[in-house]
Design a protein around this motif. Structure first.
Motif, PDB file in Angstrom:
ATOM      1  N   ALA A  66      96.279  17.372  70.851  1.00 31.82           N
ATOM      2  CA  ALA A  66      96.609  16.280  69.933  1.00 31.82           C
ATOM      3  C   ALA A  66      95.839  16.433  68.620  1.00 31.82           C
ATOM      4  O   ALA A  66      96.392  16.192  67.539  1.00 31.82           O
ATOM      5  N   ILE A  67      94.584  16.865  68.696  1.00 34.52           N
ATOM      6  CA  ILE A  67      93.789  17.098  67.491  1.00 34.52           C
ATOM      7  C   ILE A  67      94.408  18.223  66.667  1.00 34.52           C
ATOM      8  O   ILE A  67      94.541  18.113  65.446  1.00 34.52           O
ATOM      9  N   ARG A  68      94.796  19.312  67.323  1.00 39.35           N
ATOM     10  CA  ARG A  68      95.434  20.437  66.620  1.00 39.35           C
ATOM     11  C   ARG A  68      96.730  20.010  65.947  1.00 39.35           C
ATOM     12  O   ARG A  68      97.011  20.384  64.807  1.00 39.35           O
ATOM     13  N   ALA A  69      97.539  19.207  66.640  1.00 43.99           N
ATOM     14  CA  ALA A  69      98.802  18.744  66.068  1.00 43.99           C
ATOM     15  C   ALA A  69      98.545  17.901  64.817  1.00 43.99           C
ATOM     16  O   ALA A  69      99.252  18.029  63.810  1.00 43.99           O
ATOM     17  N   TRP A  70      97.525  17.057  64.846  1.00 47.72           N
ATOM     18  CA  TRP A  70      97.175  16.249  63.681  1.00 47.72           C
ATOM     19  C   TRP A  70      96.710  17.150  62.542  1.00 47.72           C
ATOM     20  O   TRP A  70      97.086  16.971  61.393  1.00 47.72           O
ATOM     21  N   ARG A  71      95.914  18.147  62.852  1.00 45.44           N
ATOM     22  CA  ARG A  71      95.431  19.071  61.826  1.00 45.44           C
ATOM     23  C   ARG A  71      96.595  19.820  61.189  1.00 45.44           C
ATOM     24  O   ARG A  71      96.567  20.119  59.998  1.00 45.44           O
TER      25      ARG A  71
END
Length: 117
Positions: A66-71
């Motif tokens: 989820a963090i990667r997708a936001w980034r």
């Protein structure tokens, strides 16, 4: 406001920044980024404070994916670039897995307190 997070484990992105002088569209973009982040799958909450140009924002996420997708979000990428060019004189981002949490909240009406987790 303290973010209401689930039982660990979950992840925290700790973003510490030193602002440059002037707004340069920062406030509007920051509000838009919060709205956008809140709609991202896996977003759990956010806490933020700023004083004398130093800011600390902690966003909570369900997973590293989820963090990667936001980034990788294009609007977020544009805001990050603007941060480097216009808004910040320095920043650090740290990603941590939350293994344990606990807290305390005083009941507003009865005066009694309860422990959280």
């Amino acid at each position: 406001m303290i973010a209401a997070t689930p039982t660990p484990p979950y992840y925290a992105v700790i973003f510490t920044s030193q602002r440059s002088d002037g707004d340069h569209g920062y406030a509007g973009t920051a509000a838009r980024m919060l709205e956008l982040a809140q709609r991202q799958p896996g977003f759990l909450g956010v806490e933020s404070a700023r004083e004398d140009g130093l800011g600390i924002t902690v966003s909570y996420w369900q997973s590293e994916a989820a963090i990667r997708a936001w980034r990788e979000d294009l609007q977020h990428a544009e805001a990050r670039q603007k941060g480097r060019s216009d808004w910040y004189s320095a920043f650090t981002a740290r990603i941590a897995r939350v293994e344990r949490d606990y807290g305390f909240a005083r009941a507003e009406t009865s005066g009694s307190a309860k422990a959280l987790r």
